[in-house]
Design a protein around this motif. Structure first.
Motif, PDB file in Angstrom:
ATOM      1  N   LEU A 224       0.826  -1.200   0.000  1.00 10.16           N
ATOM      2  CA  LEU A 224       0.000   0.000   0.000  1.00 10.16           C
ATOM      3  C   LEU A 224       0.863   1.255   0.000  1.00 10.16           C
ATOM      4  CD1 LEU A 224      -2.738   1.407   0.126  1.00 10.16           C
ATOM      5  CD2 LEU A 224      -2.729   1.099   2.620  1.00 10.16           C
ATOM      6  N   ALA A 225       1.931   1.258   0.793  1.00 11.79           N
ATOM      7  CA  ALA A 225       2.829   2.411   0.837  1.00 11.79           C
ATOM      8  C   ALA A 225       3.449   2.669  -0.534  1.00 11.79           C
ATOM      9  CB  ALA A 225       3.913   2.188   1.882  1.00 11.79           C
ATOM     10  N   THR A 226       3.794   1.622  -1.236  1.00 12.21           N
ATOM     11  CA  THR A 226       4.379   1.771  -2.573  1.00 12.21           C
ATOM     12  C   THR A 226       3.367   2.374  -3.534  1.00 12.21           C
ATOM     13  OG1 THR A 226       5.830  -0.135  -2.172  1.00 12.21           O
ATOM     14  CG2 THR A 226       5.485   0.525  -4.461  1.00 12.21           C
ATOM     15  N   HIS A 227       2.120   1.944  -3.441  1.00  9.40           N
ATOM     16  CA  HIS A 227       1.070   2.521  -4.286  1.00  9.40           C
ATOM     17  C   HIS A 227       0.908   4.018  -3.995  1.00  9.40           C
ATOM     18  CE1 HIS A 227      -0.504  -0.844  -6.545  1.00  9.40           C
ATOM     19  NE2 HIS A 227      -0.545  -1.595  -5.454  1.00  9.40           N
ATOM     20  N   VAL A 228       0.932   4.398  -2.706  1.00 14.45           N
ATOM     21  CA  VAL A 228       0.806   5.812  -2.344  1.00 14.45           C
ATOM     22  C   VAL A 228       1.967   6.614  -2.931  1.00 14.45           C
ATOM     23  CG1 VAL A 228       0.703   7.454  -0.422  1.00 14.45           C
ATOM     24  CG2 VAL A 228      -0.469   5.255  -0.233  1.00 14.45           C
ATOM     25  N   ALA A 229       3.124   5.953  -3.026  1.00 13.22           N
ATOM     26  CA  ALA A 229       4.321   6.607  -3.578  1.00 13.22           C
ATOM     27  C   ALA A 229       4.354   6.526  -5.105  1.00 13.22           C
ATOM     28  CB  ALA A 229       5.571   5.971  -2.983  1.00 13.22           C
ATOM     29  N   HIS A 230       3.156   6.443  -5.708  1.00 12.85           N
ATOM     30  CA  HIS A 230       3.030   6.425  -7.174  1.00 12.85           C
ATOM     31  C   HIS A 230       3.773   5.240  -7.790  1.00 12.85           C
ATOM     32  CE1 HIS A 230       1.609  10.438  -6.297  1.00 12.85           C
ATOM     33  NE2 HIS A 230       2.794  10.769  -5.814  1.00 12.85           N
ATOM     34  N   ASN A 231       3.769   4.113  -7.036  1.00 18.91           N
ATOM     35  CA  ASN A 231       4.401   2.865  -7.482  1.00 18.91           C
ATOM     36  C   ASN A 231       5.907   3.015  -7.705  1.00 18.91           C
ATOM     37  OD1 ASN A 231       2.126   1.112  -7.446  1.00 18.91           O
ATOM     38  ND2 ASN A 231       1.380   2.105  -9.312  1.00 18.91           N
ATOM     39  N   VAL A 242       7.680   2.956   7.938  1.00 21.36           N
ATOM     40  CA  VAL A 242       6.243   3.006   7.666  1.00 21.36           C
ATOM     41  C   VAL A 242       5.557   1.739   8.173  1.00 21.36           C
ATOM     42  CG1 VAL A 242       4.484   3.023   5.847  1.00 21.36           C
ATOM     43  CG2 VAL A 242       6.451   4.571   5.704  1.00 21.36           C
ATOM     44  N   VAL A 243       6.148   0.595   7.864  1.00 15.33           N
ATOM     45  CA  VAL A 243       5.573  -0.684   8.296  1.00 15.33           C
ATOM     46  C   VAL A 243       5.520  -0.768   9.819  1.00 15.33           C
ATOM     47  CG1 VAL A 243       5.933  -3.184   8.334  1.00 15.33           C
ATOM     48  CG2 VAL A 243       6.220  -1.909   6.196  1.00 15.33           C
ATOM     49  N   LYS A 244       6.618  -0.344  10.452  1.00 15.20           N
ATOM     50  CA  LYS A 244       6.709  -0.463  11.910  1.00 15.20           C
ATOM     51  C   LYS A 244       5.754   0.498  12.618  1.00 15.20           C
ATOM     52  CE  LYS A 244      10.274   1.296  14.022  1.00 15.20           C
ATOM     53  NZ  LYS A 244      11.674   1.515  14.488  1.00 15.20           N
ATOM     54  N   ARG A 245       5.702   1.736  12.162  1.00 14.39           N
ATOM     55  CA  ARG A 245       4.944   2.757  12.884  1.00 14.39           C
ATOM     56  C   ARG A 245       3.433   2.670  12.637  1.00 14.39           C
ATOM     57  NH1 ARG A 245       8.219   6.846  14.986  1.00 14.39           N
ATOM     58  NH2 ARG A 245      10.380   6.778  14.274  1.00 14.39           N
ATOM     59  N   THR A 246       3.034   2.266  11.444  1.00 15.41           N
ATOM     60  CA  THR A 246       1.594   2.271  11.126  1.00 15.41           C
ATOM     61  C   THR A 246       0.860   1.055  11.659  1.00 15.41           C
ATOM     62  OG1 THR A 246       2.006   1.213   8.990  1.00 15.41           O
ATOM     63  CG2 THR A 246       1.946   3.629   9.045  1.00 15.41           C
ATOM     64  N   ASP A 247       1.571   0.000  11.988  1.00 11.86           N
ATOM     65  CA  ASP A 247       0.978  -1.183  12.619  1.00 11.86           C
ATOM     66  C   ASP A 247      -0.219  -1.721  11.839  1.00 11.86           C
ATOM     67  OD1 ASP A 247       0.925  -3.183  14.506  1.00 11.86           O
ATOM     68  OD2 ASP A 247      -0.311  -2.057  15.931  1.00 11.86           O
ATOM     69  N   ALA A 283      11.685  12.778  12.408  1.00 14.08           N
ATOM     70  CA  ALA A 283      11.204  13.181  11.085  1.00 14.08           C
ATOM     71  C   ALA A 283       9.933  12.441  10.691  1.00 14.08           C
ATOM     72  CB  ALA A 283      12.293  12.934  10.049  1.00 14.08           C
ATOM     73  N   ILE A 284       9.775  11.228  11.179  1.00 14.70           N
ATOM     74  CA  ILE A 284       8.595  10.422  10.816  1.00 14.70           C
ATOM     75  C   ILE A 284       7.619  10.422  11.988  1.00 14.70           C
ATOM     76  CG2 ILE A 284       7.777   8.134  10.178  1.00 14.70           C
ATOM     77  CD1 ILE A 284      10.381   7.656   8.753  1.00 14.70           C
ATOM     78  N   PRO A 285       6.413  10.923  11.788  1.00 17.15           N
ATOM     79  CA  PRO A 285       5.413  10.962  12.875  1.00 17.15           C
ATOM     80  C   PRO A 285       5.135   9.565  13.432  1.00 17.15           C
ATOM     81  CG  PRO A 285       4.700  12.267  10.999  1.00 17.15           C
ATOM     82  CD  PRO A 285       5.896  11.496  10.541  1.00 17.15           C
ATOM     83  N   THR A 286       4.754   9.549  14.708  1.00 14.97           N
ATOM     84  CA  THR A 286       4.540   8.258  15.373  1.00 14.97           C
ATOM     85  C   THR A 286       3.071   7.854  15.450  1.00 14.97           C
ATOM     86  OG1 THR A 286       4.493   9.380  17.512  1.00 14.97           O
ATOM     87  CG2 THR A 286       6.618   8.501  16.767  1.00 14.97           C
ATOM     88  N   THR A 287       2.161   8.775  15.191  1.00 10.30           N
ATOM     89  CA  THR A 287       0.735   8.439  15.222  1.00 10.30           C
ATOM     90  C   THR A 287       0.067   9.009  13.983  1.00 10.30           C
ATOM     91  OG1 THR A 287       0.013  10.457  16.354  1.00 10.30           O
ATOM     92  CG2 THR A 287       0.733   8.621  17.749  1.00 10.30           C
TER      93      THR A 287
END
Length: 846
Positions: A224-231, A242-247, A283-287
């Motif tokens: 899903l993250a890759t799709h958001v990043a325009h593949n 992203v994987v770790k923080r978004t759970d 730099a990367i939000p936690t919630t």
């Protein structure tokens, strides 16, 4: 639109349900999960699958602000479906509603009066209100809405989507339950969404399919993250974060990825993203809230507009936003466009009728929470002021909306005023659960006001109204009703205002009466009568006589109670009582005549008893108020059951049941069902009668309604006896005697001791002594109450037993004395005829 990751099974289940619905077997599915898990996204993907198919789409969602507004999401849906335009006159809107009803095969004159108020159409707009009670109006509204929504499926299949049920008002939930329970033969699929804490409560909800959406796996999250990043490929370090923080929460995956892409830490190189340098700490939000705020922060002035919109609500009108923004229309349009392009808002409609919605409730929540508390207060106060001054139709039709804004603005007095208005408006529509929520919200704000006489007066009104709304939804005797009236009573004592005190005292008296706490009820009834005498308010005086007469009658003081009830009726006739307004729902003369009929019969004047019974029925019929009709017919059933006229009792019980079902009178429905069961059981239909009596009596007691329990238990004992279940009958009548003694409900006590004596006598000579003692006790109680007919019944059974054991005196003397004391007009009733025959028999044998 982002792709749907990891929901293949769920999509297949929805499609299977849709196929069945298309074949005429309707269904409903609840999609449940935590915020941001993808409930709405799953529905959007399912709708995409249906592209090209012919079907009707109905969509609505619930808002936190609307939880105490009856039928809120349905009202919004109706306005959209009917195509209301801001320029439409009220008459034009009535015309649109009427045409829609005709298109569904429904009569406008029977439906518009009930749907019109839901879409804020006054009767002056061109329809005739029907003369029905608020409870009946609510029932017809539910029935009409059910027909409308199911009727849309006549021409094509319907996909009906209702989101965020955790915020749905009680009336809409009830409607949803009615529709779902009638889906089976309609081509309709209902998709519902709710958070994990939402539990359906309508009948039959146990069979409702529930899709609980799990979090995404690590692989699905990365995809899903890759799709958001325009593949484009993301750096491993970023993707891992992203994987770790978004759970595995899809919305967080989308928002966090967008935040990173907008942050400037990445650059595009040969179709992939690479880090420009090491990621700075934090730099990367936690919630998800932090991620959303990071995106809002980069929107400049658009952030402030998003915050203002979020303060108005999940969705907001363009004209309202413009009025509260205090900025030029050009600036507002520019910032709105930027919010839409950032995928934070969506837009519906064309200028000037434009509505904006936050794409997700969490986006609105994040924007709102980012405001300083002082700014929130300013915004809420500004919004409330604008709605009040420039949008009076909103203030009139949605008082709870202004109440919420005033509450959040810290304007407690205005907030309490509007919560009270909202509660009264809900009660007018019999949306009593919503009314309870409104009044409670107002009471919760009272501590913010100075503790003075004005605040106490305001609280008295709210407490009495709260008691009435709880009574209407849960019954007279639930503890919360007593608590509301008791607090109102305490405040009235502090105020010393007899005029304001009366409603609290009278309703508290009813509360204790229904709970069979007759000692407290008597004390309160005496206070009500004193206030009526002191104030010379004739409505208070009449109700005071009626209340005290009612309570004394149940306490077994039949003569004193009858005198007071007589005075209530005479005062009512003298003062043209039909024109007066009363605190309670019942007409006091109807109520007084009903109890007088019972009393006069027990006191030994059957003709007068019959006259009172008929006068109660006639007056109720003249008043044409369903509540009084139900009251009169239910007590007529009781009157005829006491006289062993079971066919007539069953008739009046049936009439009561029909009225109560039509108008939603739960208490009378229960009482009438038990009266009918007693009559039917005595006529021989024992099994069904026993089941009805035991179930309904237990249900009444479960909500604290204990009044007349000894009578209904006595009736159950008689039905047991008729069915040959003597031990069950004896056990039941003993429980009835115990109840009467504990509660001081003595009016039926003589009958209960006579009944127990009769049951014991069935055991043969071995129990004759105990039976004789019960018959003697029945005679003593009746004599103390001057209840000559009950005394006759006890003396009759006593003498019959004494004849069997060859000891006719002194029981014959006792029977003869009470027999001769009765008026000649009463001599044609069966008990007197039996007494005459028995006295003749015993005379010939001595």
């Amino acid at each position: 639109m982002m792709p749907l990751e990891g929901r293949g099974t769920e999509k297949n289940l929805l499609m299977d349900s849709w196929v069945r619905a298309g074949k005429g077997t309707g269904a409903a599915v609840l999609i449940r999960g935590e915020p941001g898990i993808g409930k709405s996204r799953l529905i959007e993907a399912f709708k995409d699958q249906l592209a090209g198919q012919s079907f009707t789409l109905l969509e609505c969602y619930c808002l936190a602000y609307d939880q105490h507004t009856a039928f809120a999401p349905i009202s919004h849906l109706l306005r959209r479906v009917l195509g209301f335009e801001s320029a439409d006159s009220p008459k034009m809107r009535v015309s649109k509603l009427s045409s829609a009803m005709e298109g569904l095969g429904l009569a406008p004159d029977q439906t518009v009066p009930f749907l019109g108020p839901l879409v804020s159409l006054p009767a002056e707009a061109g329809y005739t209100p029907l003369d029905v009670t608020p409870i009946r109006a609510r029932q017809i509204t539910l029935e009409t809405l059910t027909k409308c929504l199911l009727g849309t499926a006549k021409s094509s299949p319907v996909l009906f989507i209702v989101e965020d049920l955790h915020w749905m008002d009680p009336s809409s939930l009830e409607l949803l339950g009615l529709i779902i329970n009638q889906l089976e033969s309609h081509p309709m699929l209902i998709l519902l969404t709710g958070r994990p804490e939402f539990e359906p409560r309508w009948p039959g909800h146990e069979t409702l399919p529930i899709l609980s959406l799990p979090r995404l796996t690590q692989e699905q999250t990365a995809s899903l993250a890759t799709h958001v990043a325009h593949n484009r490929t993301l750096p491993a370090e970023v993707l891992n974060e992203v994987v770790k923080r978004t759970d595995g929460v899809p919305l967080f995956v989308e928002e966090l990825t967008k935040t990173i892409l907008e942050s400037g830490f990445l650059e595009s190189v040969n179709g992939s993203y690479e880090l420009k340098g090491p990621l700075p700490p934090g730099a990367i939000p936690t919630t998800v809230q932090d991620s959303l705020m990071a995106r809002l922060d980069r929107l400049g002035s658009s952030k402030a507009l998003a915050q203002l919109g979020a303060t108005i609500g999940r969705d907001f009108r363009h004209d309202v936003l413009l009025a509260v923004a205090r900025r030029s229309e050009v600036e507002v349009e520019r910032d709105l466009t930027r919010l839409i392009e950032s995928d934070l808002l969506s837009r519906e409609g064309e200028h000037p009728k434009v509505t904006y919605s936050f794409r997700h409730a969490l986006i609105q929540e994040a924007a709102y929470r980012s405001l300083l508390k002082s700014t929130r207060v300013v915004y809420h106060e500004r919004i409330a002021g604008v709605l009040f001054e420039r949008f009076p139709e909103v203030a009139e039709n949605q008082p709870e909306l202004l109440a919420q804004h005033y509450s959040s603005a810290g304007s407690a007095r205005q907030a309490v005023t509007y919560w009270q208005k909202a509660g009264l408006r809900s009660m007018e529509r019999s949306a009593n659960q919503e009314a309870t929520g409104n009044f409670t919200a107002g009471l919760d704000l009272l501590p913010r006001l100075p503790e003075d006489e004005s605040r106490r007066s305001l609280e008295v009104g709210l407490r009495v109204q709260l008691g009435l709304s709880i009574t209407a939804s849960s019954g007279y005797a639930v503890p919360q009703v007593g608590e509301a009236y008791q607090r109102a009573r305490e405040l009235c004592n502090l105020l010393g205002n007899t005029v304001e005190q009366y409603p609290a005292l009278r309703n508290l008296c009813t509360f204790y009466t229904v709970r069979d706490d007759l000692k407290n009820a008597k004390e309160l009834a005496e206070q009500c009568l004193r206030l009526g005498e002191e104030t010379q308010r004739f409505n208070y005086l009449i109700e005071g006589y009626q209340a005290l007469g009612y309570v004394l009658s149940y306490m077994g003081e039949l003569k004193e109670g009858s005198d007071l009830l007589d005075r209530a009726v005479q005062e009512y006739l003298t003062r043209d009582g039909k024109r007066l307004t009363y605190v309670t729902a019942m007409d006091p003369a109807v109520a007084s005549l009903c109890i007088l009929a019972l009393n006069r019969w027990m006191l030994g004047d059957p003709p007068e008893a019959s006259r009172c019974n008929q006068e109660a029925l006639d007056l109720a019929d003249e008043l044409k108020r369903p509540f009084d009709l139900a009251y009169a017919h239910c007590f007529a059933a009781m009157f005829h059951n006491l006289r062993c006229e079971f066919e007539r009792a069953a008739h009046h019980a049936e009439v009561t049941i029909e009225i109560s079902q039509r108008h939603g009178f739960v208490a009378w429905l229960s009482w009438a069902a038990m009266q009918r069961a007693i009559a039917k059981g005595r006529l021989g239909d024992g099994a069904e009668a026993i089941g009805q009596l035991t179930y309904t009596l237990a249900a009444c007691q479960a909500v604290g309604a204990e009044i007349s329990t000894s009578y209904f238990m006595g009736g159950l004992a008689e039905v047991y006896r008729k069915a040959g279940r003597v031990e069950d009958a004896l056990d039941t009548v003993e429980k009835a005697i115990d109840h009467a003694e504990r509660h001081g409900e003595h009016w039926y006590e003589s009958v209960l001791y006579r009944m127990r004596g009769e049951l014991l006598a069935l055991g043969g000579t071995g129990k004759a002594g105990t039976a004789e003692a019960d018959f003697m006790r029945a005679v003593e109680i009746a004599r103390g109450q001057e209840a000559k007919l009950l005394e006759l019944q006890g003396a009759l059974r006593l003498h019959a037993l004494c004849l069997e054991i060859d000891r006719p005196e002194p029981s014959r003397t006792t029977l003869k004395a009470v027999y001769e004391s009765l008026t000649p007009d009463a001599l044609d009733i069966p008990d007197l005829q039996e007494a005459r025959a028995l006295l003749t028999q015993s005379s010939s044998t001595t």
